[in-house]
Structures are given as C-alpha cells and as structure tokens.
Motif scaffolding. Sequence first.
Motif, PDB file in Angstrom:
ATOM      1  N   CYS A   1       0.844  -1.505   0.030  1.00 40.82           N
ATOM      2  CA  CYS A   1       0.040   0.087  -0.085  1.00 40.82           C
ATOM      3  C   CYS A   1       0.777   1.175  -0.180  1.00 40.82           C
ATOM      4  O   CYS A   1       0.318   2.234  -0.247  1.00 40.82           O
ATOM      5  CB  CYS A   1      -0.819  -0.245   1.125  1.00 40.82           C
ATOM      6  SG  CYS A   1      -2.239  -1.174   1.166  1.00 40.82           S
TER       7      CYS A   1
ATOM      8  N   ALA B   1     -11.711  -3.135  -0.621  1.00 39.76           N
ATOM      9  CA  ALA B   1     -11.418  -1.450  -0.675  1.00 39.76           C
ATOM     10  C   ALA B   1     -11.734  -0.900   0.740  1.00 39.76           C
ATOM     11  O   ALA B   1     -12.658  -1.279   1.702  1.00 39.76           O
ATOM     12  CB  ALA B   1     -12.390  -1.041  -1.598  1.00 39.76           C
TER      13      ALA B   1
ATOM     14  N   ASN C   1      -8.484   7.156   0.724  1.00 31.85           N
ATOM     15  CA  ASN C   1      -7.321   7.113  -0.174  1.00 31.85           C
ATOM     16  C   ASN C   1      -6.067   6.909   0.717  1.00 31.85           C
ATOM     17  O   ASN C   1      -6.199   7.332   1.924  1.00 31.85           O
ATOM     18  CB  ASN C   1      -7.241   8.443  -0.801  1.00 31.85           C
ATOM     19  CG  ASN C   1      -6.108   8.414  -1.898  1.00 31.85           C
ATOM     20  OD1 ASN C   1      -4.954   9.061  -1.466  1.00 31.85           O
ATOM     21  ND2 ASN C   1      -6.468   7.739  -2.988  1.00 31.85           N
TER      22      ASN C   1
ATOM     23  N   LYS D   1      -4.010   3.721  -5.858  1.00 34.89           N
ATOM     24  CA  LYS D   1      -5.768   3.253  -6.252  1.00 34.89           C
ATOM     25  C   LYS D   1      -6.512   4.292  -5.439  1.00 34.89           C
ATOM     26  O   LYS D   1      -6.028   5.201  -4.673  1.00 34.89           O
ATOM     27  CB  LYS D   1      -5.824   1.848  -5.277  1.00 34.89           C
ATOM     28  CG  LYS D   1      -5.122   0.937  -5.857  1.00 34.89           C
ATOM     29  CD  LYS D   1      -5.272  -0.402  -4.920  1.00 34.89           C
ATOM     30  CE  LYS D   1      -4.668  -1.891  -5.869  1.00 34.89           C
ATOM     31  NZ  LYS D   1      -3.084  -1.654  -6.095  1.00 34.89           N
ATOM     32  N   ARG D   2      -7.581   4.345  -5.765  1.00 38.35           N
ATOM     33  CA  ARG D   2      -8.668   5.356  -5.435  1.00 38.35           C
ATOM     34  C   ARG D   2      -8.775   5.418  -3.694  1.00 38.35           C
ATOM     35  O   ARG D   2      -8.808   6.163  -3.094  1.00 38.35           O
ATOM     36  CB  ARG D   2     -10.114   5.128  -6.036  1.00 38.35           C
ATOM     37  CG  ARG D   2     -11.012   5.988  -5.572  1.00 38.35           C
ATOM     38  CD  ARG D   2     -12.277   6.102  -6.453  1.00 38.35           C
ATOM     39  NE  ARG D   2     -13.435   7.024  -5.870  1.00 38.35           N
ATOM     40  CZ  ARG D   2     -14.086   7.430  -6.547  1.00 38.35           C
ATOM     41  NH1 ARG D   2     -14.606   6.875  -7.727  1.00 38.35           N
ATOM     42  NH2 ARG D   2     -15.194   8.113  -6.037  1.00 38.35           N
TER      43      ARG D   2
END
Length: 364
Positions: free
Chosen positions: A104, A125, A129, A115-116
Amino acid sequence: MLRRPDLPAPRSPRRCAMSRIPAWAVGLALVAALAAVLCSITALRQAAHAPTLRPYAYDLPDGWTPPPVPAGSVPVTEASVALGRALFYDTKLTNDGKTTCATCHEQARAFTNGKRTGVDASGHALEHNTISLVNAGYASLYTWADPSITTIEQELAMTPRPPEAMDRLRADPAYGRMFAEVFPGQADPFTWANTETALGAFVRTLISADTPYDRFARGDRTALSPLAQEGMGLFFSNNLACYTCHVDVPRQAGMPTWAAQSHQHNGVTADGATMLVPALRNVAVTGPYMHDGRFSSLEQVVRMYERGGDEGASSPHKNPVVSGFLLTDHERAALIAFLTEGLTDQRLLTDPAYGPPPIATPDH
C-alpha cells in the motif's frame, strides 16, 4: 675456603620477592589479568559491531532537524531502522502471507499505492485514499478523519495484528538477532509494540528534502522553470491562498510560511465532516486525489477549487478559504507546473536506502 682480605665477604643469597607473596594473591592477580584480556576482546568485538548501534545518520539540508521521536518509541538508530525496513517489506506480518506494508506504500509513488482507496490484506477496499508516508516523522496528524491519532505508532496499531505473525518472526534466527539488538534485555522482544516502534523508526527516515522547490529556497534560482516559478507565486498568493491550508515541514528559511497541519472541511464532503489537509510534496505521483480518491488528475482538483467546491460547496462547515477563484489556462498550467515539477523529489522516489533490503527478508 680462604679468600683475600681485600675482597668483600660473599652475600647470602636473597630470596625472590615473589616467594614472599602468598599463593592466593598470585592466583588473584592472574585472574584479574585474564579478566582484563577478556574485557579487551569483548570491547574489540563491540567496537566492530558498534556501527549498527549508532544513531541513524540523517542526510538533511541546513536548517532541517531530524524528526522528533515520541516518548516510549525506540531511538532511531542504524539497527532499529534496519529492523523496521526489513519488517516493512516482509510478508510475515500479514494474514495472507503475501501483503507487505509496501503493498500500500510504494516508494515510486511516494509511499502511496495509486488506487482510489486503500485495500486491506483481504483485498477489500477501504473507505479512504492511502496517505503518503513521506515526512510522516514531522507530522502531527496521521489519518483522514481521526485527530486523536498523533503518532506513527498509534496509526500502525490500527492495522490488523494476526496472532501468528510474532511466531513467524520468532522462528527466524535473523530476526532473533535483530530484535535482541534493538530491544536488549527483554525476555521476549517479539511483541507488536516493538514491531510497530521499529517500523516507526524506518518511516521517520522517509524524508523529502531535495525537491526543486527546496533547492530554489536554498538559493538555486535555476532549480525551478519560469513557469513553475509563476505557479509558485500563485500558490502563495492571497488570491489562491493554497499555502494557508497545505502544510510543509519544516519551514523553509526565506520562503512564505505554510500552514500547520490540520483537519478542514475541504469542499467535497456533503456533511460537516472535516478531512486531513495533506502535504503536497510529490503530489505528482500520489494520485488519485482527495480523501476518497475521486479525482484522477491535478487539473481536476484545481478546477474543483476554482468552483469553490463540489457537493459540499454550500456547507456552513466549509473552510472560508475555499471560496473559488478565477484562473486563465496559462495560470492553471503554471500552478500545476509548480505542484508537479517543483514539488517532486526524485531522490526520495529512487533512493535504494528506502527500498527493499538487498535480501528482502532476513531468512532468505
């Protein structure tokens, strides 16, 4: 036997002085001498091993000081940083045995993930952010929405703690040596608290101090292109007032003062929620942007602020600075040039010292 009268009489033979010293004293002296030799050998061995016990040597420009270390955290030494770095890139800490901190927090993306929103070790998810770890050691806030988290270790403690992780580390002889060195005197140094404070030591070394903006601030007037210099002027202008919300630490001598770190209503949350105002160093590589990753480009972000916000624009909680402004296409390009060209630290993004250790995990 006759002797000449002019010769002195022969002396009686003297007894050796040692013969008058008790045997126990001789033995004690020998023991002391042996102990001194052993101490010297130990000192030589420690001297050969000492570099890892030394404080970490930060490579900082004039005017910058190392990040503070909170009470109770391990000192930032060569040994603690090496341990934290090994842990940062090791899969042993996660449930799936595949994910690492670097999954990450990628170095090439200024320790974000592109990534969003973030993704947990199970592939689900997350809500927000991923925040960059760059210059986290200077920060006072670490999450998008929780101002009670004020240290790196507190933020790390929020991540899952699989119970088998410590057993994996304990089974690795190399980690046994590293943990014992960083946390001497502990019967069992393999704890999550120790793991998190070692990770914190490594994260405190992730410092961006060599952007073109930094070099410009130190007197190199060629570090920024004319377009980026124009954008810097807009960034620090009263019209746009970007610097009144976005933090930069530490302060740059001779340059305008950036804001202190804070949570603000950012013009895109529909309710009264406030979100962390992030630092902008390396923002060119940390997209998508905003707390929910809704924007894929900096131009979209700038145009949103030109409008004075989106669905949260009319919120009474919105920071009054987010009131909108007018930019020409050239001015917008200049502002983005400052954010991208001016605030990108290529040294941070590529320095091997921040990447995986030469051997990614100690047991390989």
